[in-house]
Every structure is written in C-alpha cells, then in structure tokens.
Design an enzyme around this catalytic site. Structure first.
Site, PDB file in Angstrom:
ATOM      1  N   GLY A   1      40.159  49.877  39.775  1.00 43.98           N
ATOM      2  CA  GLY A   1      40.923  48.900  38.762  1.00 43.98           C
ATOM      3  C   GLY A   1      40.098  47.580  38.599  1.00 43.98           C
ATOM      4  O   GLY A   1      40.299  47.195  37.372  1.00 43.98           O
TER       5      GLY A   1
ATOM      6  N   ASP B   1      42.142  44.140  41.174  1.00 39.90           N
ATOM      7  CA  ASP B   1      42.569  44.011  39.615  1.00 39.90           C
ATOM      8  C   ASP B   1      44.067  43.326  39.788  1.00 39.90           C
ATOM      9  O   ASP B   1      44.499  42.325  39.084  1.00 39.90           O
ATOM     10  CB  ASP B   1      42.876  45.267  39.110  1.00 39.90           C
ATOM     11  CG  ASP B   1      43.367  46.555  40.041  1.00 39.90           C
ATOM     12  OD1 ASP B   1      43.737  46.193  41.192  1.00 39.90           O
ATOM     13  OD2 ASP B   1      43.810  47.740  39.594  1.00 39.90           O
TER      14      ASP B   1
ATOM     15  N   ASP C   1      49.949  43.537  44.384  1.00 45.92           N
ATOM     16  CA  ASP C   1      51.476  44.005  44.284  1.00 45.92           C
ATOM     17  C   ASP C   1      52.026  43.761  45.659  1.00 45.92           C
ATOM     18  O   ASP C   1      52.709  42.726  45.946  1.00 45.92           O
ATOM     19  CB  ASP C   1      51.432  45.176  43.834  1.00 45.92           C
ATOM     20  CG  ASP C   1      52.731  45.806  43.654  1.00 45.92           C
ATOM     21  OD1 ASP C   1      53.779  45.034  43.465  1.00 45.92           O
ATOM     22  OD2 ASP C   1      52.972  47.059  43.284  1.00 45.92           O
TER      23      ASP C   1
ATOM     24  N   LYS D   1      51.704  40.048  40.735  1.00 46.52           N
ATOM     25  CA  LYS D   1      53.096  40.207  40.444  1.00 46.52           C
ATOM     26  C   LYS D   1      53.873  39.065  40.854  1.00 46.52           C
ATOM     27  O   LYS D   1      53.677  38.975  42.305  1.00 46.52           O
ATOM     28  CB  LYS D   1      53.419  41.567  40.639  1.00 46.52           C
ATOM     29  CG  LYS D   1      52.979  42.499  39.927  1.00 46.52           C
ATOM     30  CD  LYS D   1      53.593  43.864  39.925  1.00 46.52           C
ATOM     31  CE  LYS D   1      52.767  44.885  39.210  1.00 46.52           C
ATOM     32  NZ  LYS D   1      53.373  46.465  39.522  1.00 46.52           N
TER      33      LYS D   1
ATOM     34  N   PHE E   1      55.051  47.446  35.782  1.00 47.96           N
ATOM     35  CA  PHE E   1      54.069  48.112  35.754  1.00 47.96           C
ATOM     36  C   PHE E   1      53.250  47.750  34.528  1.00 47.96           C
ATOM     37  O   PHE E   1      53.654  48.205  33.496  1.00 47.96           O
ATOM     38  CB  PHE E   1      54.400  49.676  36.054  1.00 47.96           C
ATOM     39  CG  PHE E   1      53.117  50.345  36.551  1.00 47.96           C
ATOM     40  CD1 PHE E   1      53.054  50.338  37.935  1.00 47.96           C
ATOM     41  CD2 PHE E   1      52.669  51.089  35.700  1.00 47.96           C
ATOM     42  CE1 PHE E   1      51.783  51.222  38.147  1.00 47.96           C
ATOM     43  CE2 PHE E   1      51.478  52.095  36.088  1.00 47.96           C
ATOM     44  CZ  PHE E   1      51.020  51.990  37.338  1.00 47.96           C
ATOM     45  N   VAL E   2      51.834  47.610  34.806  1.00 45.42           N
ATOM     46  CA  VAL E   2      51.030  47.186  33.762  1.00 45.42           C
ATOM     47  C   VAL E   2      49.850  47.857  33.737  1.00 45.42           C
ATOM     48  O   VAL E   2      49.265  48.526  34.801  1.00 45.42           O
ATOM     49  CB  VAL E   2      50.617  45.780  33.463  1.00 45.42           C
ATOM     50  CG1 VAL E   2      51.783  44.877  33.219  1.00 45.42           C
ATOM     51  CG2 VAL E   2      49.978  45.397  34.758  1.00 45.42           C
TER      52      VAL E   2
ATOM     53  N   ASP F   1      45.276  51.389  35.715  1.00 48.05           N
ATOM     54  CA  ASP F   1      45.606  52.829  34.972  1.00 48.05           C
ATOM     55  C   ASP F   1      46.925  53.175  35.317  1.00 48.05           C
ATOM     56  O   ASP F   1      47.746  52.498  36.058  1.00 48.05           O
ATOM     57  CB  ASP F   1      44.560  53.861  35.644  1.00 48.05           C
ATOM     58  CG  ASP F   1      45.186  54.016  37.209  1.00 48.05           C
ATOM     59  OD1 ASP F   1      45.160  52.987  38.000  1.00 48.05           O
ATOM     60  OD2 ASP F   1      45.603  54.938  37.670  1.00 48.05           O
TER      61      ASP F   1
ATOM     62  N   ARG G   1      42.664  52.974  31.387  1.00 50.80           N
ATOM     63  CA  ARG G   1      41.828  51.601  31.773  1.00 50.80           C
ATOM     64  C   ARG G   1      41.065  51.142  30.887  1.00 50.80           C
ATOM     65  O   ARG G   1      40.563  49.882  30.734  1.00 50.80           O
ATOM     66  CB  ARG G   1      40.842  52.322  32.810  1.00 50.80           C
ATOM     67  CG  ARG G   1      41.258  52.673  34.303  1.00 50.80           C
ATOM     68  CD  ARG G   1      40.310  52.810  35.269  1.00 50.80           C
ATOM     69  NE  ARG G   1      41.027  53.542  36.224  1.00 50.80           N
ATOM     70  CZ  ARG G   1      41.604  53.398  37.365  1.00 50.80           C
ATOM     71  NH1 ARG G   1      41.742  52.055  37.424  1.00 50.80           N
ATOM     72  NH2 ARG G   1      41.944  54.203  38.258  1.00 50.80           N
TER      73      ARG G   1
HETATM   74  P1  IMP Z   1      49.112  46.644  46.690  1.00 47.13           P
HETATM   75  O1  IMP Z   1      48.204  47.201  47.718  1.00 47.13           O
HETATM   76  O2  IMP Z   1      50.434  47.036  46.631  1.00 47.13           O
HETATM   77  O3  IMP Z   1      49.015  44.992  46.596  1.00 47.13           O
HETATM   78  O4  IMP Z   1      48.406  47.473  45.127  1.00 47.13           O
HETATM   79  C1  IMP Z   1      47.266  46.858  44.817  1.00 47.13           C
HETATM   80  C2  IMP Z   1      46.731  48.082  43.902  1.00 47.13           C
HETATM   81  O5  IMP Z   1      47.778  48.899  43.365  1.00 47.13           O
HETATM   82  C3  IMP Z   1      45.914  47.560  42.786  1.00 47.13           C
HETATM   83  O6  IMP Z   1      44.595  47.613  43.120  1.00 47.13           O
HETATM   84  C4  IMP Z   1      46.387  48.653  41.721  1.00 47.13           C
HETATM   85  O7  IMP Z   1      45.043  49.620  41.740  1.00 47.13           O
HETATM   86  C5  IMP Z   1      47.551  49.096  41.904  1.00 47.13           C
HETATM   87  N1  IMP Z   1      48.452  48.766  41.108  1.00 47.13           N
HETATM   88  C6  IMP Z   1      49.513  47.883  41.666  1.00 47.13           C
HETATM   89  N2  IMP Z   1      50.299  47.341  40.767  1.00 47.13           N
HETATM   90  C7  IMP Z   1      49.787  48.087  39.440  1.00 47.13           C
HETATM   91  C8  IMP Z   1      50.294  47.958  38.183  1.00 47.13           C
HETATM   92  O8  IMP Z   1      51.310  47.597  37.624  1.00 47.13           O
HETATM   93  N3  IMP Z   1      49.607  48.822  37.433  1.00 47.13           N
HETATM   94  C9  IMP Z   1      48.364  49.639  37.593  1.00 47.13           C
HETATM   95  N4  IMP Z   1      48.092  49.477  39.060  1.00 47.13           N
HETATM   96  C10 IMP Z   1      48.784  48.730  40.073  1.00 47.13           C
HETATM   97 MG    MG Z   2      43.057  49.445  42.516  1.00 45.96          MG
END
Ligand code: IMP
Ligand code: MG
Length: 203
Positions: free
Chosen positions: A51, A110, A113, A141, A162-163, A169, A175
């Site tokens: 990402g 990227d 979350d 977020k 979700f974006v 992606d 992407r």
């Molecule tokens: P986390 O581990 O939950 O913080 O998620 C991080 C990873 O999940 C990011 O590097 C993204 O690849 C993916 N991700 C989280 N939210 C989104 C979204 O809204 N769109 C696309 N990918 C996301």
């Molecule tokens: Mg990622």
C-alpha cells in the site's frame, strides 16, 4: 472494467496530496537534520508493501537526503476483507533487514487503522537497535485505536471509512488511482459476495 468503477466520492484529491507531501518532506528533513546536528550521513526508509508504494515514490523525491530503502511486507487484509485479520510479517520479502543497527530509520505505511501493522513493524525494527526510529503514514483513520497510536508523521486524518487509491487497494485493485476515494457500498457488497469470502467483514 474502468479503473474507477464503483467509486463513491473523492476524499482527498491529487493536488491536496501533492501540497501536503511538500510539507511532510520538509518536516521530516528538518527533524532529521536537527537530530544529527546538520545533515545526517544517511537515512533508511522501511516502506511496508504494497500500500505504501505510491506514497513512497512521491515522498522520496522530496527528501534531499542520502537514502537507502528496505522494503518489508506485512499482510493483514486478505482479498475482499475490509477489517484487519491480524497483522503478520510475510516470509520471503519480509526479513527485517539486519543492517539497521545505528541507522536513522523511517517506517512508511499507507494507513493507520487498528495499528497492528505498524506496531509489529516498529517492534521488530526497534529490536535491530537503530540510532533513531520514526514512523510515517499517509492516512490515519479517526477512530480511537488509531488516534491513540503514537506515530511521528501523519499526512491526513480521515473519517473511519474504507478508502482506496493512491496505493491503497480493495482486493488488490484501485492502487493506481491518483486520488484517495471511497467506494460505493453496493459495489463493495457485490464484490464481497462474488468473492464468496467468509473473510469479507465490513465493519
Ligand atoms: P492496521 O494494521 O489495522 O493498522 O491496518 C493497516 C493496513 O491495513 C494498511 O497498511 C492497509 O494495507 C490496510 N488498510 C487499513 N484500512 C484500509 C482502507 O481503508 N483501505 C485500504 N486498506 C486499508
Ligand atoms: Mg498495507
């Protein structure tokens, strides 16, 4: 199908991204120089695949520093899933470089979350004893768990939606869109149904 099929709206357009990256690159450069009492010998970027690739390519061309790049891969959102399935470092590409000791390291991702991905990457890299370790995300977020996670640089805070686009992606598509956009919910539901995926969780 068109590259932009299923788009709901543009959340952050390409001009706004470009302007913000100028500011971000200046801040990163200034902080590193301040820390090194001048221009640092070098920095090592550790981008998290896949990402971060578009963000990375735009950011590095704004950083006038001697730089190495060590890609790592962390998987958490398989296929059409929209909720993290728990972060894990993937085998081949993902050996955390052994050469990070005493270096100025900046992790690039990227989006922040749940924070699982960044926490995993940060902890593994910290164990390699870099001189400094900072983290940088394009998006964070606005949800409590993400806002509470310590991160050094955030380009944009966005609503808890979700974006896709600009490297992000859905099922590995979108992407290449130049803007950061949301998807229509009917389109996403259909894609999840077609994938027949039980992991297609929509928060
Ligand atoms: P986390 O581990 O939950 O913080 O998620 C991080 C990873 O999940 C990011 O590097 C993204 O690849 C993916 N991700 C989280 N939210 C989104 C979204 O809204 N769109 C696309 N990918 C996301
Ligand atoms: Mg990622």
């Amino acid at each position: 199908m068109q590259a932009d099929a299923g788009i709901d709206r543009v959340l952050i357009g390409r001009e706004a991204i470009s302007r913000r990256l100028d500011e971000l690159a200046q801040a990163i450069t200034a902080d590193l120089c301040a820390q090194a009492n001048g221009i640092p010998d070098q920095i090592t970027l550790v981008p998290i695949l896949t990402g971060s690739i578009v963000f990375l390519s735009d950011l590095i061309r704004r950083l006038p520093l001697r730089m190495q790049i060590r890609l790592i891969s962390v998987s958490s959102y398989p296929g059409t899933s929209q909720a993290s399935q728990g972060a894990k470092i993937e085998a081949s590409l993902s050996q955390i470089p052994e050469t990070l000791v005493a270096q100025h390291v900046l992790i690039i991702d990227d989006i922040l979350d749940s924070g699982q991905t960044l926490r995993l990457a940060r902890d593994l890299i910290q164990a390699k004893q870099p001189a400094t370790l900072r983290t940088c995300v394009l998006l964070r977020k606005k949800r409590p768990i993400a806002m509470a996670f310590p991160v050094d640089y955030v380009a944009f805070e966005i609503p808890d939606e979700f974006v896709v686009g600009y490297g992000l992606d859905f099922d590995d598509y979108y992407r290449n869109l130049p803007d950061i956009v949301t998807l229509r919910s009917d389109f996403v539901s259909k894609a999840v149904r077609q994938a027949g995926s039980s992991s297609g969780l929509i928060r």
